[in-house]
Design a protein around this motif. Structure first.
Motif, PDB file in Angstrom:
ATOM      1  N   GLY A   1       2.579  17.674  13.331  1.00 14.99           N
ATOM      2  CA  GLY A   1       3.291  18.170  12.178  1.00 14.99           C
ATOM      3  C   GLY A   1       3.254  17.136  11.065  1.00 14.99           C
ATOM      4  N   LYS A   2       3.790  17.501   9.895  1.00 17.32           N
ATOM      5  CA  LYS A   2       3.705  16.620   8.730  1.00 17.32           C
ATOM      6  C   LYS A   2       4.687  15.466   8.799  1.00 17.32           C
ATOM      7  N   GLY A   3       5.733  15.571   9.583  1.00 19.34           N
ATOM      8  CA  GLY A   3       6.669  14.470   9.755  1.00 19.34           C
ATOM      9  C   GLY A   3       7.940  14.614   8.944  1.00 19.34           C
ATOM     10  N   THR A   4       8.979  13.943   9.421  1.00 17.12           N
ATOM     11  CA  THR A   4      10.276  13.862   8.740  1.00 17.12           C
ATOM     12  C   THR A   4      10.702  12.412   8.726  1.00 17.12           C
ATOM     13  N   MET A   5      11.134  11.963   7.554  1.00 20.98           N
ATOM     14  CA  MET A   5      11.613  10.589   7.451  1.00 20.98           C
ATOM     15  C   MET A   5      13.106  10.553   7.739  1.00 20.98           C
ATOM     16  N   LEU A   6      13.513   9.712   8.651  1.00 20.40           N
ATOM     17  CA  LEU A   6      14.923   9.520   8.982  1.00 20.40           C
ATOM     18  C   LEU A   6      15.381   8.184   8.400  1.00 20.40           C
ATOM     19  N   LEU A   7      16.417   8.247   7.556  1.00 22.47           N
ATOM     20  CA  LEU A   7      16.980   7.027   6.969  1.00 22.47           C
ATOM     21  C   LEU A   7      18.400   6.869   7.488  1.00 22.47           C
ATOM     22  N   VAL A   8      18.689   5.736   8.105  1.00 24.83           N
ATOM     23  CA  VAL A   8      19.999   5.488   8.682  1.00 24.83           C
ATOM     24  C   VAL A   8      20.676   4.371   7.903  1.00 24.83           C
ATOM     25  N   SER A   9      21.819   4.694   7.344  1.00 20.82           N
ATOM     26  CA  SER A   9      22.578   3.709   6.568  1.00 20.82           C
ATOM     27  C   SER A   9      23.621   3.040   7.450  1.00 20.82           C
ATOM     28  N   PRO A  10      23.773   1.710   7.296  1.00 21.00           N
ATOM     29  CA  PRO A  10      24.769   0.990   8.111  1.00 21.00           C
ATOM     30  C   PRO A  10      26.198   1.410   7.757  1.00 21.00           C
TER      31      PRO A  10
ATOM     32  N   PRO B   1      -1.052  10.500   3.038  1.00 19.98           N
ATOM     33  CA  PRO B   1       0.223  11.019   2.534  1.00 19.98           C
ATOM     34  C   PRO B   1       0.134  12.509   2.236  1.00 19.98           C
ATOM     35  N   GLY B   2       1.108  13.234   2.729  1.00 20.10           N
ATOM     36  CA  GLY B   2       1.145  14.667   2.482  1.00 20.10           C
ATOM     37  C   GLY B   2       0.288  15.497   3.416  1.00 20.10           C
ATOM     38  N   LEU B   3      -0.607  14.847   4.155  1.00 21.85           N
ATOM     39  CA  LEU B   3      -1.506  15.572   5.058  1.00 21.85           C
ATOM     40  C   LEU B   3      -1.246  15.248   6.522  1.00 21.85           C
ATOM     41  N   GLY B   4      -0.463  14.213   6.775  1.00 21.78           N
ATOM     42  CA  GLY B   4      -0.145  13.872   8.153  1.00 21.78           C
ATOM     43  C   GLY B   4      -1.316  13.278   8.906  1.00 21.78           C
ATOM     44  N   LEU B   5      -1.267  13.372  10.216  1.00 21.33           N
ATOM     45  CA  LEU B   5      -2.309  12.842  11.096  1.00 21.33           C
ATOM     46  C   LEU B   5      -3.313  13.950  11.408  1.00 21.33           C
ATOM     47  N   ARG B   6      -4.565  13.671  11.142  1.00 22.78           N
ATOM     48  CA  ARG B   6      -5.610  14.655  11.408  1.00 22.78           C
ATOM     49  C   ARG B   6      -6.662  14.028  12.320  1.00 22.78           C
ATOM     50  N   GLN B   7      -7.088  14.803  13.303  1.00 17.97           N
ATOM     51  CA  GLN B   7      -8.021  14.282  14.299  1.00 17.97           C
ATOM     52  C   GLN B   7      -9.444  14.298  13.753  1.00 17.97           C
TER      53      GLN B   7
ATOM     54  N   GLY C   1       0.813  -1.202   0.000  1.00 19.61           N
ATOM     55  CA  GLY C   1       0.000   0.000   0.000  1.00 19.61           C
ATOM     56  C   GLY C   1       0.849   1.254   0.000  1.00 19.61           C
ATOM     57  N   GLU C   2       0.239   2.381  -0.149  1.00 20.58           N
ATOM     58  CA  GLU C   2       0.988   3.631  -0.232  1.00 20.58           C
ATOM     59  C   GLU C   2       1.587   3.959   1.125  1.00 20.58           C
ATOM     60  N   SER C   3       2.831   4.389   1.112  1.00 20.64           N
ATOM     61  CA  SER C   3       3.528   4.649   2.357  1.00 20.64           C
ATOM     62  C   SER C   3       3.144   6.022   2.891  1.00 20.64           C
ATOM     63  N   VAL C   4       3.063   6.130   4.231  1.00 20.95           N
ATOM     64  CA  VAL C   4       2.837   7.437   4.817  1.00 20.95           C
ATOM     65  C   VAL C   4       4.058   8.306   4.680  1.00 20.95           C
TER      66      VAL C   4
END
Lengths: 112, 112
Positions: free
Chosen positions: A103-112, B39-45, A1-4
């Motif tokens: 907030g809309k969020g930030t994706m954190l990607l950690v490379s080994p 996606p793009g809208l985040g979490l909404r109550q 499915g589509e990723s958040v």
């Protein structure tokens, strides 16, 4: 499915680096702030919180900094590990109200 | 184990067919809430509840109903689902306004 995680700002770091994720909040009346971590396929997980009478709060490997003057919140993760890869959300609330605004969020990607 | 339990995890339904997503928490929390994540809208109550028989609209309540007949349960009802309600839904509970929410694992709903 589509990723958040689609359409999100992304921070890419190497394992062992320190990570800083930033968040600008909108409501100057907000007095309670939380950082959440969301891994793929899971619900948001509480990391750390801070109230407006504090500027800094530390947890295990994480530190939250609050600058009320510019309405800015940051999450610092020390010695970032691959397991820290996730989407990170800040959330704000006015104490006494039950509406937590994310907030809309930030994706954190950690490379080994 | 302290948790918020949502069911089902995945649901595909047709437009107009009433459905209920259940939510239960075992932490004796006063506050419960429903969020949708896009996606793009985040979490909404969607809706929240501060106590039994007390519910209030969040940011995106249109097309949804909730009930809080007992403290542990907070079902989300879609009387006539439409495709724009296709989303990832999270139930959450909290001990109060001064505390963060604990989230369930999510329900991915597809309305065709």
């Amino acid at each position: 499915g589509e990723s958040v995680g689609l359409h999100l700002p992304t921070l890419s770091v190497q394992e062992g680096d320190n990570s800083i994720i930033n968040c600008a909040y909108s409501n100057s009346a907000s007095d309670y702030f939380i950082w959440y971590k969301q891994e793929s396929g899971k619900g948001p997980q509480f990391i750390i919180d801070i109230r407006s009478n504090m500027d800094k709060r530390q947890g295990q490997r994480v530190t939250v900094l609050l600058n009320k003057t510019v309405k800015h919140l940051s999450l610092q993760i020390a010695a970032t590990q691959p397991g820290d890869s996730a989407v990170y959300f800040c959330a704000e609330n006015k104490i006494g109200y039950s509406t937590l605004t994310f907030g809309k969020g930030t994706m954190l990607l950690v490379s080994p | 184990e302290a948790q918020v339990t949502q069911n089902p995890r995945y649901l595909i339904t047709v437009t107009g067919k009433k459905l209920t997503v259940t939510c239960s928490q075992n932490m004796n929390h006063e506050y419960m809430s429903w969020y949708r994540q896009d996606p793009g809208l985040g979490l909404r109550q969607i809706y929240y509840s501060m106590n039994v028989e007390v519910t209030d609209k969040g940011d995106v309540p249109e097309g949804y109903k909730v009930s809080r007949k007992e403290k542990r349960n907070f079902p989300l009802i879609l009387e006539s689902p439409s495709p724009n309600q296709t989303s990832l839904y999270f139930c959450a509970s909290s001990a109060g306004a001064n505390y963060g929410y604990t989230f369930g694992s999510g329900t991915r709903l597809t309305v065709v």
